[in-house]
Design an enzyme around this catalytic site. Structure first.
Site, PDB file in Angstrom:
ATOM      1  N   ASP A  37      -7.848   3.751   0.665  1.00  0.00           N
ATOM      2  CA  ASP A  37      -6.861   3.961   1.854  1.00  0.00           C
ATOM      3  C   ASP A  37      -8.165   4.417   2.866  1.00  0.00           C
ATOM      4  O   ASP A  37      -8.550   5.398   2.366  1.00  0.00           O
ATOM      5  CB  ASP A  37      -6.126   5.015   1.704  1.00  0.00           C
ATOM      6  CG  ASP A  37      -5.158   5.810   1.887  1.00  0.00           C
ATOM      7  OD1 ASP A  37      -4.535   5.616   3.315  1.00  0.00           O
ATOM      8  OD2 ASP A  37      -4.099   6.776   1.365  1.00  0.00           O
ATOM      9  N   CYS A  49      -1.555   0.454   7.093  1.00  0.00           N
ATOM     10  CA  CYS A  49      -3.075   0.344   7.797  1.00  0.00           C
ATOM     11  C   CYS A  49      -2.878  -0.638   6.933  1.00  0.00           C
ATOM     12  O   CYS A  49      -3.423  -2.319   7.014  1.00  0.00           O
ATOM     13  CB  CYS A  49      -4.321   1.866   7.074  1.00  0.00           C
ATOM     14  SG  CYS A  49      -3.820   2.845   8.025  1.00  0.00           S
ATOM     15  N   ARG A  50      -3.629  -0.421   5.201  1.00  0.00           N
ATOM     16  CA  ARG A  50      -3.891  -1.674   4.177  1.00  0.00           C
ATOM     17  C   ARG A  50      -2.858  -3.505   4.069  1.00  0.00           C
ATOM     18  O   ARG A  50      -3.309  -3.901   4.732  1.00  0.00           O
ATOM     19  CB  ARG A  50      -3.828  -1.531   3.206  1.00  0.00           C
ATOM     20  CG  ARG A  50      -5.596  -0.322   3.219  1.00  0.00           C
ATOM     21  CD  ARG A  50      -6.057   0.649   1.456  1.00  0.00           C
ATOM     22  NE  ARG A  50      -4.247   1.458   1.779  1.00  0.00           N
ATOM     23  CZ  ARG A  50      -4.110   1.994   0.728  1.00  0.00           C
ATOM     24  NH1 ARG A  50      -4.846   2.296  -0.642  1.00  0.00           N
ATOM     25  NH2 ARG A  50      -3.263   2.974   0.305  1.00  0.00           N
ATOM     26  N   SER A  51      -1.487  -2.250   4.464  1.00  0.00           N
ATOM     27  CA  SER A  51      -1.060  -3.971   3.490  1.00  0.00           C
ATOM     28  C   SER A  51      -0.673  -4.486   5.078  1.00  0.00           C
ATOM     29  O   SER A  51      -0.234  -5.671   5.094  1.00  0.00           O
ATOM     30  CB  SER A  51      -0.186  -3.699   2.928  1.00  0.00           C
ATOM     31  OG  SER A  51       1.070  -2.593   3.090  1.00  0.00           O
ATOM     32  N   CYS A  84       0.585  -1.339   0.022  1.00  0.00           N
ATOM     33  CA  CYS A  84       0.117   0.125  -0.202  1.00  0.00           C
ATOM     34  C   CYS A  84       0.911   1.416  -0.055  1.00  0.00           C
ATOM     35  O   CYS A  84       1.887   1.092  -0.089  1.00  0.00           O
ATOM     36  CB  CYS A  84      -0.572   0.402   0.777  1.00  0.00           C
ATOM     37  SG  CYS A  84      -0.180  -0.022   2.480  1.00  0.00           S
ATOM     38  N   ASN A  88       2.704   1.830   4.366  1.00  0.00           N
ATOM     39  CA  ASN A  88       2.533   0.426   5.231  1.00  0.00           C
ATOM     40  C   ASN A  88       2.211   0.409   6.661  1.00  0.00           C
ATOM     41  O   ASN A  88       2.605  -0.534   7.597  1.00  0.00           O
ATOM     42  CB  ASN A  88       3.881   0.239   5.110  1.00  0.00           C
ATOM     43  CG  ASN A  88       3.743  -1.785   5.515  1.00  0.00           C
ATOM     44  OD1 ASN A  88       5.554  -1.968   6.062  1.00  0.00           O
ATOM     45  ND2 ASN A  88       2.900  -2.560   4.946  1.00  0.00           N
TER      46      ASN A  88
HETATM   47  P1  4NP Z   1      -1.983   2.433   4.154  1.00  0.00           P
HETATM   48  O1  4NP Z   1      -2.381   4.239   4.501  1.00  0.00           O
HETATM   49  O2  4NP Z   1      -1.698   2.803   2.541  1.00  0.00           O
HETATM   50  O3  4NP Z   1      -3.158   1.654   3.767  1.00  0.00           O
HETATM   51  O4  4NP Z   1      -0.818   2.772   4.583  1.00  0.00           O
HETATM   52  C1  4NP Z   1      -2.076   5.518   4.984  1.00  0.00           C
HETATM   53  C2  4NP Z   1      -1.282   5.881   5.714  1.00  0.00           C
HETATM   54  C3  4NP Z   1      -0.156   6.610   5.309  1.00  0.00           C
HETATM   55  C4  4NP Z   1      -0.252   7.750   5.333  1.00  0.00           C
HETATM   56  C5  4NP Z   1      -1.368   7.614   3.388  1.00  0.00           C
HETATM   57  C6  4NP Z   1      -1.640   6.184   3.436  1.00  0.00           C
HETATM   58  N1  4NP Z   1       0.084   8.673   4.829  1.00  0.00           N
HETATM   59  O5  4NP Z   1      -0.431  10.366   4.469  1.00  0.00           O
HETATM   60  O6  4NP Z   1       1.088   9.551   5.269  1.00  0.00           O
END
Ligand code: 4NP
Length: 153
Positions: A125, A13-15, A8, A11
Site C-alpha cells: 500500500d 492507488c494499486r488496483s 485493493c 481502489n
Molecule cells: P489502495 O490505497 O488500497 O491502493 O487504493 C489506499 C487508499 C486509501 C486508503 C488506504 C489505502 N485510505 O486509508 O484511505
C-alpha cells in the site's frame, strides 16, 4: 472472453493502476477478442472518486492513463469475474472471507503469484508513503502483468 478484477483497499492507488496497465498491455497485443478488466476496493471510503493524484501522475509518466472511479467490491463481482486479483495478503484474506461460495473463493489469487521477480511477494500500500512507494507499485505490476495476461488466453 475472460474477465479479471483487481482489488485493493481503497481502489484509488494499486488496483486502478493495475487496471490501466492491464488495459494498455492487452490493447498493445492488437487482438480482436481481448479480456475485460475492472477494479474495486474492499472499502467505500473513496467511492466515486478519481484515483489518487500521485498514483495517476506516476503512472502517466510511464504511459498509463488511469481513468477509473473508485467503487467497493460487490457480491455480484464474485460471480461475474473469472479471476479476482488481490494486491496484498490482507486483501486476499478479506476477499476469501467475503466470497459467497467455494467457486468464487477459488477465483481469488495474489497478484504477485504472476511475478517473475521472487522479491515481489505483495503489492504494498503506497497511500501513506512517498514517491518511491508509487514507483514500487508500478514496478511490481509491470513485472507480473504479462504472465497474468497470458493466463487469460
Ligand atoms: P489502495 O490505497 O488500497 O491502493 O487504493 C489506499 C487508499 C486509501 C486508503 C488506504 C489505502 N485510505 O486509508 O484511505
Amino acid at each position: 472472453m475472460k474477465k479479471v478484477i483487481f482489488i485493493c483497499l481503497g481502489n484509488i492507488c494499486r488496483s486502478p493502476a493495475a487496471e490501466a496497465i492491464f488495459n494498455k498491455m492487452v490493447s498493445a497485443k492488437g487482438d480482436l477478442l481481448i479480456p475485460f478488466s475492472d477494479s474495486a476496493g474492499l472499502h467505500d471510503y473513496h467511492s466515486g472518486e478519481h484515483a489518487d493524484r500521485r498514483m495517476r501522475s506516476h503512472a502517466f509518466l510511464r504511459g498509463y492513463n488511469i481513468t477509473s472511479l473508485s467503487r467497493k467490491i460487490s457480491k455480484e463481482d464474485f460471480y461475474n469475474f473469472d479471476l479476482i486479483i488481490a494486491m496484498d495478503k490482507s486483501v486476499e484474506r478479506n476477499l476469501i472471507s467475503l466470497a459467497p461460495d467455494n467457486l468464487s473463493s477459488g477465483k481469488i489469487e495474489l497478484f504477485t503469484h504472476y511475478c517473475t521477480n521472487p522479491l515481489f511477494t505483495e503489492v504494498p500500500d503506497p497511500y501513506y508513503g512517498g514517491d518511491a512507494g508509487f514507483e514500487n507499485v508500478l514496478d511490481i505490476l509491470e513485472n507480473g502483468m504479462p504472465s497474468l495476461i497470458s493466463s487469460l488466453y
